[in-house]
Write an enzyme that holds these catalytic residues in place. Structure first.
Site, short mmCIF file in Angstrom:
data_model
loop_
_atom_site.label_atom_id
_atom_site.label_comp_id
_atom_site.label_asym_id
_atom_site.label_seq_id
_atom_site.Cartn_x
_atom_site.Cartn_y
_atom_site.Cartn_z
N HIS A 1 -10.64 -4.33 3.93
CA HIS A 1 -9.18 -4.41 3.77
C HIS A 1 -8.81 -5.71 3.06
O HIS A 1 -9.36 -6.76 3.38
CB HIS A 1 -8.50 -4.33 5.14
CG HIS A 1 -7.02 -4.10 5.04
ND1 HIS A 1 -6.13 -5.14 4.88
CD2 HIS A 1 -6.28 -2.96 5.03
CE1 HIS A 1 -4.90 -4.64 4.81
NE2 HIS A 1 -4.97 -3.33 4.90
N GLU B 1 -6.40 -7.74 3.33
CA GLU B 1 -5.98 -8.83 4.23
C GLU B 1 -7.20 -9.57 4.78
O GLU B 1 -7.24 -10.80 4.79
CB GLU B 1 -5.14 -8.27 5.39
CG GLU B 1 -4.77 -9.34 6.39
CD GLU B 1 -4.02 -8.80 7.61
OE1 GLU B 1 -3.30 -7.78 7.48
OE2 GLU B 1 -4.17 -9.39 8.69
N HIS C 1 0.83 -1.21 0.00
CA HIS C 1 0.00 0.00 0.00
C HIS C 1 0.86 1.25 0.00
O HIS C 1 0.78 2.07 0.92
CB HIS C 1 -0.95 0.00 1.20
CG HIS C 1 -2.23 -0.74 0.92
ND1 HIS C 1 -2.97 -1.35 1.91
CD2 HIS C 1 -2.90 -0.95 -0.24
CE1 HIS C 1 -4.05 -1.91 1.38
NE2 HIS C 1 -4.03 -1.70 0.08
#
Lengths: 273, 273
Positions: free
Chosen positions: A123, A125, A41
């Protein structure tokens, strides 16, 4: 301007590992090199990889040849299946600590626990972990009543530790059987702790990191809580001189995917103000 | 004097069950009836059982015949073995919720967890649980660093819930893998919550219960925290009239082994002050 700089300058272990994997592969590769989604990111780093000819592709379906690097945050199980079916060469740059979240979550589910992930639903993840659980898990960003008695609790690696522990505490108080793996990564914890300390000592805080970086957002929250004069920036270009009027001491904090050079550059600019 | 009385008048389920078991057995028994240690932590009730001819014996070795009732807090494994070896008739009055602590702790140990019991080391319940774990467990009354990474956490049934949950939270923050069974009994939790509420509303609090009663001690702590004018008494005989000078509203709270009559008697005395 006086500058108090973070001790944690440069990439964390997972980000460094991923970037090095990519660069090494690019230096020796024959075919095209893809990353599925942005590798990390941080836009500046991703742009640099693009400049080397590494292609960022968002859809696994569109990759037909070459080598694919799996991003640090992990990809979705379905995407991995598509890539494997096509017989593409895969390099896994998923952060091992993210994989740990996935592995704990999978084994908790196998043992009959209702898996609860403390983190942000949007997100990558969390999306990745969820997909490897066939979406049979609950994502919480604050305490909520949950169906089931046996809760298996994990955290997004970049979650705020205090928040995670408070949700666990509340679940325990409400009488759930709770099995907890504190998967907040150590670097995240140390950086958050340091962010708290630095923010208390200074007149103004700059938090450096990518716009999409979750761990940078958390650092910014921690800083803002201690010091209302906190700003999130990506590079020195975001600095606005009027922030510094009447200030003497500036804190510099950085997310785990912020290159060391960016921190040093910002430090130089701020010192000269 | 105005009186705000606890909603929880009388024995809790475990205590009532134990006392009834004892009385029923006494009514029908042929041989001698023993309790190993005081059946419950209330001297008046134990004296009444003695008056019926029930013998309180502290040492399992000294019992040679008749029937033995195991106390609500549970006995030690070694004691049970002595009784079983002698072939004595055994009536188990151990509170089922205390047995639950023991069972969770045993299975946690079998699964490779380091068992941590939050409670008082000198309390018979904790001693009982420990003995069934061959003393391979840690007793904590506050957070401490522990050897081992996988912690199986249980609470003494009469522990303060907030304290238990805070120790769990701290262990999670420190990075242990924690598996938690919140074994604080529901009645204890409800009584503690009510104690908190009543203590806020009144000028003075009387907490009724046996001197050795752990759950009464906890209620007293909760009351004292909210209201410095809190007194622990066993019966109306302990009341001192000067406490009530200038007071108008009195709260009455009782432990789980305090008979309903004791609460009613104290209420009558206080009203007449």
């Amino acid at each position: 301007m006086e500058v108090v700089k973070t001790r944690y300058v440069g990439f964390c272990f997972g980000v460094r590992r991923a970037v090095e994997l990519c660069l090494k592969e690019k230096a020796s590769a024959k075919g095209t090199l893809y990353t599925l989604g942005p590798l990390i990111h941080n836009e500046q780093v991703v742009e640099r990889l693009k400049a080397l000819g590494i292609i960022v592709e968002e859809a696994a379906e569109r990759i037909e040849e070459g080598t694919v690097v799996l991003r640090t945050h992990g990809i979705r199980k379905e995407e991995e299946l598509v890539l494997r079916k096509k017989g593409l060469r895969i390099l896994d740059a998923t952060c091992p600590l993210v994989k740990r979240v996935r592995e704990h979550a999978i084994s908790l589910r196998q043992e009959g626990y209702k898996v609860v992930i403390v983190g942000r639903e949007d997100h990558p993840e969390v999306k990745s972990v969820l997909s490897y659980l066939d979406n049979d898990a609950i994502v919480l960003s604050q305490y909520e009543r949950i169906r089931g008695r046996r809760i298996g609790l994990v955290a997004q690696t970049t979650e705020e530790l205090g928040k995670f522990a408070n949700i666990a505490k509340r679940l325990i108080e409400e009488g759930y059987e709770v099995r907890v793996f504190n998967t907040v990564c150590m670097v995240t914890r140390l950086r958050q702790r340091e962010a708290r300390e630095i923010s208390k000592q200074v007149d103004l805080v700059l938090v450096l990191g990518g716009k999409a970086s979750s761990n940078t957002d958390k650092l910014y929250n921690v800083a803002k809580n201690e010091n209302p004069c906190s700003y999130k920036i990506e590079t020195k270009a975001d600095i606005e001189p009027e922030w510094f009027k009447g200030k003497r001491k500036v804190g510099l904090i950085a997310g785990t995917s912020t290159p060391g050079e960016v921190v040093e550059e910002v430090a130089r600019v701020v010192k000269s103000l």
